[in-house]
Write a protein that holds these residues in place. Sequence first.
Motif, mmCIF file in Angstrom:
data_model
loop_
_atom_site.group_PDB
_atom_site.id
_atom_site.type_symbol
_atom_site.label_atom_id
_atom_site.label_comp_id
_atom_site.label_asym_id
_atom_site.label_seq_id
_atom_site.Cartn_x
_atom_site.Cartn_y
_atom_site.Cartn_z
ATOM 1 N N LEU A 129 0.811 -1.214 0.000
ATOM 2 C CA LEU A 129 0.000 0.000 0.000
ATOM 3 C C LEU A 129 0.846 1.266 0.000
ATOM 4 O O LEU A 129 0.353 2.358 0.272
ATOM 5 N N GLU A 130 2.145 1.121 -0.307
ATOM 6 C CA GLU A 130 3.079 2.245 -0.326
ATOM 7 C C GLU A 130 3.323 2.826 1.067
ATOM 8 O O GLU A 130 3.856 3.937 1.195
ATOM 9 N N ASP A 131 2.958 2.080 2.121
ATOM 10 C CA ASP A 131 3.293 2.502 3.476
ATOM 11 C C ASP A 131 4.792 2.331 3.706
ATOM 12 O O ASP A 131 5.371 1.302 3.339
ATOM 13 N N ILE A 132 5.414 3.327 4.314
ATOM 14 C CA ILE A 132 6.834 3.256 4.645
ATOM 15 C C ILE A 132 6.949 2.565 6.001
ATOM 16 O O ILE A 132 6.555 3.110 7.031
ATOM 17 N N VAL A 140 15.790 10.065 6.530
ATOM 18 C CA VAL A 140 15.236 11.109 7.399
ATOM 19 C C VAL A 140 15.878 12.450 7.082
ATOM 20 O O VAL A 140 15.203 13.476 6.954
ATOM 21 N N ALA A 141 17.214 12.454 6.939
ATOM 22 C CA ALA A 141 17.922 13.696 6.669
ATOM 23 C C ALA A 141 17.568 14.254 5.290
ATOM 24 O O ALA A 141 17.562 15.474 5.091
ATOM 25 N N LEU A 149 5.710 11.425 12.095
ATOM 26 C CA LEU A 149 4.436 11.448 11.377
ATOM 27 C C LEU A 149 3.467 10.446 11.987
ATOM 28 O O LEU A 149 3.881 9.383 12.467
ATOM 29 N N PRO A 150 2.165 10.728 11.958
ATOM 30 C CA PRO A 150 1.189 9.686 12.295
ATOM 31 C C PRO A 150 1.382 8.483 11.372
ATOM 32 O O PRO A 150 1.777 8.639 10.208
ATOM 33 N N VAL A 151 1.113 7.297 11.864
ATOM 34 C CA VAL A 151 1.400 6.080 11.101
ATOM 35 C C VAL A 151 0.739 6.115 9.727
ATOM 36 O O VAL A 151 1.355 5.736 8.719
ATOM 37 N N HIS A 152 -0.513 6.564 9.630
ATOM 38 C CA HIS A 152 -1.217 6.531 8.348
ATOM 39 C C HIS A 152 -0.627 7.511 7.332
ATOM 40 O O HIS A 152 -0.888 7.393 6.129
ATOM 41 N N VAL A 157 2.487 7.922 -1.216
ATOM 42 C CA VAL A 157 1.440 8.650 -1.930
ATOM 43 C C VAL A 157 0.973 9.852 -1.114
ATOM 44 O O VAL A 157 0.835 10.965 -1.633
ATOM 45 N N ARG A 158 0.737 9.634 0.170
ATOM 46 C CA ARG A 158 0.279 10.749 1.002
ATOM 47 C C ARG A 158 1.372 11.805 1.163
ATOM 48 O O ARG A 158 1.083 13.002 1.251
#
Length: 281
Positions: A129-132, A140-141, A149-152, A157-158
């Motif tokens: 689902l393209e979740d990291i 991060v850098a 970030l919130p998990v969702h 994509v978001r």
Amino acid sequence: MSRAELADFLRRRREALRPAHMPATAVHPPGLRARRTPGLRREEVAALAGVSTSYYERLEQARAPRPSPQVLSALGTALRLTDAEREHLARLAGQIPPSTDVDRASAPAGAHRLLHRLGPIPAYVVNDLEDIVAWNAAAVALIIDFAQLPVHERNTVRLAIRLGGTLCSAPVGAEGDFARQSAAHLRAAGARHPADRALGELVNEYAAHNPDFIAGWRSHDVHPRPMLRKRLHHPELGELELERQTLLMPGTSLRLVLYTADPHSPSATALAQLGPPDRAP
């Protein structure tokens, strides 16, 4: 079996073929009407696959029963499908059962070790689902602190919706490539997880944001694009010309995404300056 999805996929792949690319004996059977649109006719695909025209027409009209593995193989050859497209066709026809639920929260320990060993190369791991689901300090850098970030929202994509206009853009000639790549990945994921509501919500969210995604989704393309060119605007390092490489992690549905630059380029020099020592999430 998803008759409507199967019908749409067959029609899109048929329309994408050009008669000029096919053997002369495979097209223009005697007695056919003049060609009015690009792509092969249904009669031509049926002849190439060794099935009746009426049966193939019913497939494209979502009225035919489930095709056999032999028919799917013949259609794959007739339509010149890639391995990824053949697998997608088999899933749409119900020959491959749906996958189990997506693991949205974790990555195996081996993935974390790999990310750590990549050192200054920005990288993260995404699921269907393209979740990291894992990342290294260099990512991060370069991009953002995913842990904050919130998990969702830990989703490529978001993040494209939220940061696309300020964090990155596409070089000339590559506009829309990321959106079309996302559409291809999510189309394939939809066949693996047809009952996943979160995936449908993600598709609708990006479709409302990006017309290139809509075009990619409607084309029913599921062919993976392993490399994209990106122009990233970093607050400290300036503008970076990068390659976004995507690699499937063997034995899983996870993908490793890495950001690299041309050797000896200013962007490569800038990447080498990234971040504190790596720390896994």
